[in-house]
Design a protein around this motif. Structure first.
Motif, short mmCIF file in Angstrom:
data_model
loop_
_atom_site.label_atom_id
_atom_site.label_comp_id
_atom_site.label_asym_id
_atom_site.label_seq_id
_atom_site.Cartn_x
_atom_site.Cartn_y
_atom_site.Cartn_z
N SER A 25 0.84 -1.19 0.00
CA SER A 25 0.00 0.00 0.00
C SER A 25 0.88 1.24 0.00
CB SER A 25 -0.87 -0.02 1.26
OG SER A 25 -1.51 1.22 1.43
N GLN A 27 -0.01 3.79 1.63
CA GLN A 27 -0.33 4.45 2.89
C GLN A 27 0.87 4.37 3.82
OE1 GLN A 27 -4.27 4.00 4.67
NE2 GLN A 27 -3.25 3.25 6.49
N ARG A 57 -0.16 13.72 3.85
CA ARG A 57 -1.57 14.03 4.13
C ARG A 57 -1.77 14.33 5.62
NH1 ARG A 57 -6.24 12.55 1.67
NH2 ARG A 57 -5.15 11.23 0.19
N SER A 59 -4.13 14.64 9.14
CA SER A 59 -5.19 13.88 9.80
C SER A 59 -5.98 14.84 10.67
CB SER A 59 -4.59 12.79 10.68
OG SER A 59 -3.87 11.86 9.92
N ASN A 72 -8.47 10.86 12.27
CA ASN A 72 -8.76 10.03 11.12
C ASN A 72 -7.80 10.43 10.00
OD1 ASN A 72 -10.37 9.97 8.33
ND2 ASN A 72 -10.98 8.24 9.58
N TYR A 73 -7.16 9.44 9.39
CA TYR A 73 -6.21 9.71 8.30
C TYR A 73 -6.95 9.87 6.98
CZ TYR A 73 -2.27 9.17 5.12
OH TYR A 73 -1.35 9.36 4.12
N ILE A 74 -7.64 8.81 6.56
CA ILE A 74 -8.45 8.85 5.34
C ILE A 74 -9.38 7.64 5.35
CG2 ILE A 74 -6.76 7.59 3.97
CD1 ILE A 74 -7.64 9.22 1.54
N GLY A 75 -10.61 7.84 4.92
CA GLY A 75 -11.56 6.74 4.88
C GLY A 75 -11.71 6.09 6.24
N ASP A 76 -11.50 4.77 6.29
CA ASP A 76 -11.60 4.03 7.54
C ASP A 76 -10.27 3.95 8.28
OD1 ASP A 76 -14.28 3.53 7.08
OD2 ASP A 76 -13.92 1.60 6.12
N SER A 77 -9.23 4.58 7.76
CA SER A 77 -7.90 4.52 8.38
C SER A 77 -7.79 5.57 9.48
CB SER A 77 -6.81 4.77 7.34
OG SER A 77 -6.81 3.75 6.38
#
Length: 130
Positions: A25, A27, A57, A59, A72-77
């Motif tokens: 990934s 990420q 990015r 958070s 929260n970083y992005i989406g469900d992360s």
């Protein structure tokens, strides 16, 4: 013999395709970040907490009625990129449409932040007493 060769080739192609599904990934490594924001000793609700890494990015999270936030970083992360961050804490814009947002906190906590934090792998509890 041809049937065996075709089925072997098909299995090999499927194995390669499936191996690609779990590839690396892009990420970065994340650390879970939670904490409490208080102003003059009292927890504050509806503050936007943003961790901005030196590169990459940001958070963010919003404080609840107890002043608690979770990034929260992005989406469900969940979490923030491991490393050094500038921290911005600002009043969440929940005002009326067509009215300018009024920032309730001094700029040293948001647009010209003096706040920093180092996020490590694993769990990080980072409180901010403003």
């Amino acid at each position: 013999m041809r049937v065996l060769t075709a089925s072997t080739a098909l299995c090999a192609v499927l194995a390669l395709l499936l191996a690609g599904c779990g590839g690396p990934s892009d990420q970065p490594d994340l650390g879970l970040v939670t904490g409490v924001v208080s102003v003059d000793g009292a927890p504050v609700e509806s503050l936007l907490v943003t961790f901005v890494p030196d590169n990459g990015r940001p958070s963010s999270g919003v404080t609840d009625a107890q002043g608690q936030y979770e990034l929260n970083y992005i989406g469900d992360s969940m979490g923030a990129k491991v490393g050094h961050h500038k921290v911005q804490i600002s009043t969440l814009d929940i005002g009326e449409p067509n009215r300018p947002k009024k920032e309730m906190l001094p700029s040293k906590y948001n647009t010209q932040t003096e706040l920093t934090a180092d996020v490590k792998a694993g769990e990080n509890k980072l409180d901010f007493a403003l």
